[in-house]
Design an enzyme around this catalytic site. Structure first.
Site, PDB file in Angstrom:
ATOM      1  N   HIS A   1       0.839  -1.205   0.000  1.00 30.21           N
ATOM      2  CA  HIS A   1       0.000   0.000   0.000  1.00 30.21           C
ATOM      3  C   HIS A   1       0.874   1.255   0.000  1.00 30.21           C
ATOM      4  O   HIS A   1       0.838   2.072   0.947  1.00 30.21           O
ATOM      5  CB  HIS A   1      -0.885  -0.049   1.243  1.00 30.21           C
ATOM      6  CG  HIS A   1      -2.105   0.815   1.194  1.00 30.21           C
ATOM      7  ND1 HIS A   1      -2.057   2.175   0.987  1.00 30.21           N
ATOM      8  CD2 HIS A   1      -3.415   0.503   1.340  1.00 30.21           C
ATOM      9  CE1 HIS A   1      -3.292   2.658   1.013  1.00 30.21           C
ATOM     10  NE2 HIS A   1      -4.130   1.669   1.227  1.00 30.21           N
TER      11      HIS A   1
ATOM     12  N   GLU B   1      -0.495   1.170  -5.525  1.00 32.66           N
ATOM     13  CA  GLU B   1      -0.387  -0.024  -4.677  1.00 32.66           C
ATOM     14  C   GLU B   1      -0.385  -1.308  -5.498  1.00 32.66           C
ATOM     15  O   GLU B   1      -1.446  -1.798  -5.882  1.00 32.66           O
ATOM     16  CB  GLU B   1      -1.581  -0.049  -3.707  1.00 32.66           C
ATOM     17  CG  GLU B   1      -1.856   1.272  -3.010  1.00 32.66           C
ATOM     18  CD  GLU B   1      -3.254   1.338  -2.382  1.00 32.66           C
ATOM     19  OE1 GLU B   1      -3.842   0.273  -2.092  1.00 32.66           O
ATOM     20  OE2 GLU B   1      -3.768   2.447  -2.195  1.00 32.66           O
TER      21      GLU B   1
END
Ligand SMILES: O=P(O)(O)OC[C@H]1O[C@@H](O)[C@H](O)[C@@H](O)[C@@H]1O
Length: 318
Positions: free
Chosen positions: A187, A292
């Site tokens: 992330h 991500e």
């Protein structure tokens, strides 16, 4: 138990660099850091094995980190590179676990460090630093182990090179009998100078699920620009261009993926940032962009003894 990955011996001097040049490592049992002789650095928090900071040789930070982020494990880190496992988004029905799973808030074990050298150009040898972290089912608290009762092992390797950062995750099923399904995602919160001048290239023609438009499936045309809350799960074409971040017409990052089929693009924008207690400063959404890489549009089914490996390499251009 997590195992130790094979690694080359630590080198303390390298032809092409002064004999004293070496990577500086530090570990205070909460934060593990490496600094290359040329000045690039990376710091990883044991909570979540979250990369908190990645700086270039001039000390310029490449990742965005909220100033209100919890760093004590009480909440996942808001910024840096949190790791998403064993699922992306809200928990599947029947699973009593937090959004994005438990890997980003569990305390990981620091397995070890190593240094290796690579050719940096004619007559130049560069050093790179590798940090290995592990998390296994035995390292989870009892409630989490009960909610996700599989014997798994994660090895996460963070490699700092001059000009790039690679994060690589190996998931193994150590269960003797049962398969399990999982998703993984890195992330990454990239720091950008001005979101209004930022676009993402390399996704032209890719299909995506638009999470701010009722999960409608769409096709990207041209570069991705961000002008409001954006939350999309892209599946780039295998033959597509490399994903890159372009600021003011100049490429500032490229993101290469290994065995990670998806790229989530997220920016909460003003209203959502206001509603997140750990998001500060509130106008920080203007300086961040989550790109991500992950394997999240389906499930990886791991049979006992099987492993899955995925990695990203982020390169910056200054
Ligand atoms: O607030 P969290 O749990 O860190 O999640 C942040 C965002 O993470 C993104 O990856 C998701 O696509 C978003 O839907 C989510 O809002």
């Amino acid at each position: 138990m997590v195992g130790r990955a094979n690694r080359p011996p630590t080198l303390t001097s390298t032809p092409g660099l002064p004999p004293t040049a070496s990577v500086t490592f530090s570990d205070d049992h909460s934060l593990v850091s490496a600094v290359l002789p040329t000045g690039e650095s990376v710091s990883v928090l044991l909570h979540g094995a979250t990369v908190l900071s990645w700086k270039d040789a001039s000390g310029t930070e490449k990742l965005w980190l909220s100033t209100a982020s919890a760093l004590d494990g009480t909440k996942p880190v808001r910024g840096g590179i949190p790791l998403v496992f064993p699922f992306f988004g809200p928990p599947p029905p029947g699973l009593s676990l937090p959004q994005h799973g438990f890997a980003r808030s569990a305390r990981w074990e620091f397995l070890g460090k190593s240094t290796s050298e690579s050719a940096g150009g004619v007559g130049v040898v560069d050093l790179s630093a590798k940090l290995d972290f592990g998390l296994s089912s035995a390292g989870l608290d009892a409630a989490t182990r009960e909610a996700w009762p599989f014997a798994f092992n994660l090895i996460y390797t963070v490699t700092l090179d001059r000009g790039s950062l690679t994060t690589s995750l190996v998931v193994s099923n150590d269960d003797e009998a049962r398969p399990f399904d999982c998703q993984v995602l890195m992330h990454t919160y990239l720091r950008v100078a001005d979101i209004a001048q930022t676009e993402i290239t390399g996704l032209d023609g890719a299909s995506y699920v638009d999470k701010v438009d009722g999960a409608a499936t769409k096709t990207q045309s041209a570069a991705v620009t961000i002008a409001g809350e954006t939350d999309r799960v892209y599946t780039p074409m295998a033959s597509g261009a490399q994903v890159a971040v372009v600021e003011g017409g100049k490429k500032t990052f490229s993101v290469a993926r290994d065995n990670l089929a998806n790229v989530v693009v997220w920016n909460p924008w003003a209203d959502k940032a206001k509603g997140m207690a750990d998001f500060e400063p509130k106008d920080g959404y203007k300086n961040m962009l989550c790109v991500e890489p992950g394997a999240v549009s389906g499930w990886q089914t791991l049979e006992p003894g099987d492993a899955f490996e995925g990695a990203q390499t982020i390169t910056y251009y200054s």
